[in-house]
Design a protein around this motif. Structure first.
Motif, mmCIF file in Angstrom:
data_model
loop_
_atom_site.group_PDB
_atom_site.id
_atom_site.type_symbol
_atom_site.label_atom_id
_atom_site.label_comp_id
_atom_site.label_asym_id
_atom_site.label_seq_id
_atom_site.Cartn_x
_atom_site.Cartn_y
_atom_site.Cartn_z
ATOM 1 N N LEU A 130 -6.570 -2.406 -2.335
ATOM 2 C CA LEU A 130 -6.640 -1.480 -3.465
ATOM 3 C C LEU A 130 -5.731 -1.944 -4.585
ATOM 4 O O LEU A 130 -6.115 -1.949 -5.755
ATOM 5 N N PHE B 245 -4.879 -0.684 14.096
ATOM 6 C CA PHE B 245 -5.183 0.274 13.038
ATOM 7 C C PHE B 245 -4.233 0.128 11.862
ATOM 8 O O PHE B 245 -4.601 0.255 10.710
ATOM 9 N N THR C 164 -14.354 -1.637 6.495
ATOM 10 C CA THR C 164 -14.984 -0.611 7.320
ATOM 11 C C THR C 164 -15.590 -1.226 8.581
ATOM 12 O O THR C 164 -15.524 -0.628 9.657
ATOM 13 N N LEU D 175 -12.887 -1.565 10.874
ATOM 14 C CA LEU D 175 -12.533 -0.253 11.417
ATOM 15 C C LEU D 175 -13.486 0.158 12.541
ATOM 16 O O LEU D 175 -13.061 0.693 13.570
ATOM 17 N N GLU E 173 -6.006 -2.178 3.479
ATOM 18 C CA GLU E 173 -6.502 -1.373 2.368
ATOM 19 C C GLU E 173 -5.442 -1.228 1.281
ATOM 20 O O GLU E 173 -5.776 -1.206 0.103
ATOM 21 N N PHE F 87 -5.433 -2.347 9.560
ATOM 22 C CA PHE F 87 -6.455 -1.813 8.651
ATOM 23 C C PHE F 87 -5.807 -1.114 7.465
ATOM 24 O O PHE F 87 -6.191 -1.334 6.308
ATOM 25 N N VAL F 88 -4.803 -0.287 7.739
ATOM 26 C CA VAL F 88 -4.180 0.467 6.648
ATOM 27 C C VAL F 88 -3.514 -0.484 5.654
ATOM 28 O O VAL F 88 -3.685 -0.364 4.433
ATOM 29 N N THR G 141 -14.471 -3.252 0.794
ATOM 30 C CA THR G 141 -14.515 -2.003 1.552
ATOM 31 C C THR G 141 -15.479 -2.121 2.726
ATOM 32 O O THR G 141 -15.198 -1.620 3.818
#
Lengths: 119, 496
Positions: free
Chosen positions: B146, B135, B176, B179, B142, B138-139, B172
């Motif tokens: 971004l 996880f 996702t 995710l 992003e 994933f963060v 994205t």
């Protein structure tokens, strides 16, 4: 699989449908804001999946109290994870809208086909 | 106190915490100086970890003191160390060179914001690389994405905006998908730690969610990595981004996604899913070959210098995936060596483009005719890096192509077909690089350069350092090869 089992997966069916609706909107719409709306719907479906899987029937918030034993708790970790993912989703949406605003300033339109024609 | 054990976490938090401080550095040039020194510091951290890891060491760090399966673990083995070198090296060198080009393209008052976003991209990319928690990856993915959307959209070219919008949508969706995959694996195993997942997947009662997860994760990361045919966001985003941003991202951004894809697949899925190795191989091998052939042919007819190099990146990603799809020691070694060498070659080429862009606003090939006469050193650096991209002996690109051919030959008859495809695509690379060289050297000038002489010394110097590194690592490839080889052993050790 009988009907009850199918209904037992109700949240997951909703997850799959909402996910597809979002993805379809992202692909099919030419208006950039509508694409972002689709993207948000798409991400919300994932939030639902995470929230669904942590729910234990009869489970409550994981707080240990004096005198209460054998309490069933829902798993708090997916909720924490999805809180992070919601923040990520909001920032993505904000950045996407900011880009749309600048596209609108530079091109005078937010329809994808018209932007492609302009260059 | 021994700082060495804290290196993995310092690698991430140094650029991340420095980013808001860079925002405050308003006076002219200070933001650049601050960001550059932070990036150099990151590079030193990565280098010192790589030296330790190459000597057989391994870093493992428990965030907040919580032990591994419960807390978040950072781990640096040979594979991560190689990627860290690529990412921080690309970040530091492109920042070192960035100032003249950025001064030209970004207004003075927005520069602190620009450099802060740059450091956030760096922090995100190294975060993905050091993290051993699905996880957390994933963060960080992003964070870096971004910030890189901001960087790409930051330039004066309005065509960057639709390009970055497309990148945002596809990036994205990719993240996702990843995710969803992580969620499904967590649902079945109850863990987010990659090593713990590997141990627990074998014991799950129903394997179907894991299979679905493998599909989601592979597709999601392939989108991020611009594996053909999911690469459509890449050419425009790289073409219209500010020139220095292209240097940085082209050298390392997609490779980090490939790193997660390979690592996730080898660590978590291959050991546990029956037949998964064959599926992985059969899925990626055709895509890699198509990517190599289609992207190389498109590059041969491309008229815009930056888009030509960007499309060529898609073909190079094909080489990296081709090596990985062999699932052998030799194949993985070639794949990882090519990650390193392609970062050198493509970074050098885009640096040369940034030099050209100082005096030529329009980077279409017909506008650049005769540029070598006013900028001979830039053009020469372009030629050196171009030779490395083609894979001429004596350059870094040759080493990985040679290894890839060796790995392909292990595959029997299919190997000969693969070698033929690799050779044909190298000839295609020769064609598209030669078109640029011919334009720069042998065509009469159409447009007069907007300024006299060469690019600024700072930019030119870094370009030549990278160009010479292409030759240096072509003649003495021991260090990256040692790391790549150790990384390949590490991954294969997991599947046995």
């Amino acid at each position: 699989m009988n009907l009850l089992e199918l209904l037992g997966y109700f949240n997951y069916w909703v997850f799959a449908i909402v996910l597809s609706v979002g993805l379809y909107t992202v692909i099919a719409k030419v208006n950039l804001v509508k694409k972002l709306i689709g993207l948000s719907i798409f991400q919300s479906a994932v939030f639902l999946m995470y929230i669904t899987m942590d729910k234990v029937e009869g489970g409550t918030a994981p707080i240990i109290q004096k005198g209460v034993e054998n309490q069933v708790f829902s798993n708090p970790l997916p909720q924490v994870l999805i809180l992070t993912a919601i923040v990520v989703g909001v920032s993505t949406l904000a950045l996407g809208l900011a880009i749309v605003v600048r596209i609108s300033e530079c091109y005078g339109t937010i329809e994808e086909d018209e932007i492609l024609d302009a260059d | 106190m021994d700082l060495t054990i804290h290196l993995p976490v310092l690698q991430v938090i140094v650029p991340m915490l420095a980013a808001p401080f860079v925002l405050l550095l308003k006076p002219r040039g200070l933001a650049w100086a601050g960001a550059t020194s932070v990036a150099l510091l990151s590079f030193c951290i990565a280098l010192s970890m790589a030296v330790t890891v190459a000597g057989g060491g391994h870093f493992s760090y428990d965030m907040g003191g919580w032990p591994a399966p419960y807390g978040i673990e950072l781990s640096v083995g040979a594979f991560s160390a190689l990627l860290l070198l690529i990412v921080t090296g690309a970040g530091a060198l492109s920042l070192l060179a960035a100032r003249p080009s950025v001064d030209q393209q970004i207004e003075q008052e927005r520069q602190p914001l620009f450099y802060a976003a740059w450091l956030l991209v760096l922090a995100g990319l190294v975060g993905i690389t050091v993290s051993a928690d699905a996880f957390n990856i994933f963060v960080f993915m992003e964070i870096s994405s971004l910030a890189s959307y901001v960087l790409i959209a930051g330039g004066p070219d309005r065509r960057a905006l639709p390009a970055v919008f497309k990148y945002l949508i596809m990036g994205t969706i990719g993240a996702t998908f990843y995710l969803i995959g992580v969620g499904l694996v967590y649902m079945m195993t109850g863990t987010l730690n990659l090593a713990d997942m590997e141990a627990r997947i074998g014991g799950v009662t129903d394997i179907n969610p894991i299979l679905v997860a493998a599909g989601f994760i592979t597709i999601g990361l392939a989108l991020k990595a611009a594996v053909f045919p999911l690469h459509v966001w890449l050419p425009n985003a790289y073409t219209h981004a500010p020139h220095m941003v292209t240097v940085f991202l082209a050298a390392c951004a997609t490779k980090v996604a490939i790193y997660v894809l390979i690592r996730f697949d080898f660590f978590v899925f291959q050991a546990n899913l029956p037949g998964h190795q064959l599926q992985f191989s059969l899925f990626l091998l055709p895509l890699a070959l198509l990517g190599i052939l289609v992207a190389s042919s498109v590059a041969m007819f491309e008229g815009h210098l930056k888009r030509l190099l960007a499309v060529s990146s898609v073909a190079q990603i094909g080489y990296i995936m081709l090596g990985a799809s062999f699932l052998t020691q030799a194949g993985l070694l070639a794949s990882f060596a090519h990650m390193f060498n392609h970062a050198l070659a493509k970074g050098g080429l885009f640096l040369a483009v940034a030099c050209l862009a100082i005096h030529y606003r329009d980077l279409r090939l017909d506008q650049l005719a005769g540029a070598a006469r006013s900028m001979p050193l830039t053009a020469a650096a372009f030629v050196v890096c171009g030779l490395s991209l083609i894979g001429i002996p004596g350059t870094a690109g040759f080493i990985s192509k040679w290894l890839l051919i060796g790995a392909a030959l292990e595959r029997g008859f299919l190997g000969f077909v693969l070698v033929a495809i690799i050779l044909v695509s190298s000839l295609m690379a020769l064609v598209y690089i030669w078109r640029v060289v011919e334009t720069l050297y042998f065509k009469p000038a159409v447009v007069e350069a907007q300024g006299p002489g060469e690019a600024p010394l700072q930019l030119l110097l870094v370009t030549w350092v990278v160009a010479l590194a292409n030759i240096g690592f072509g003649l003495f490839p021991q260090f990256p090869l040692a790391l790549s080889s150790a990384a390949a052993e590490l991954l294969l050790g997991h599947t046995l």
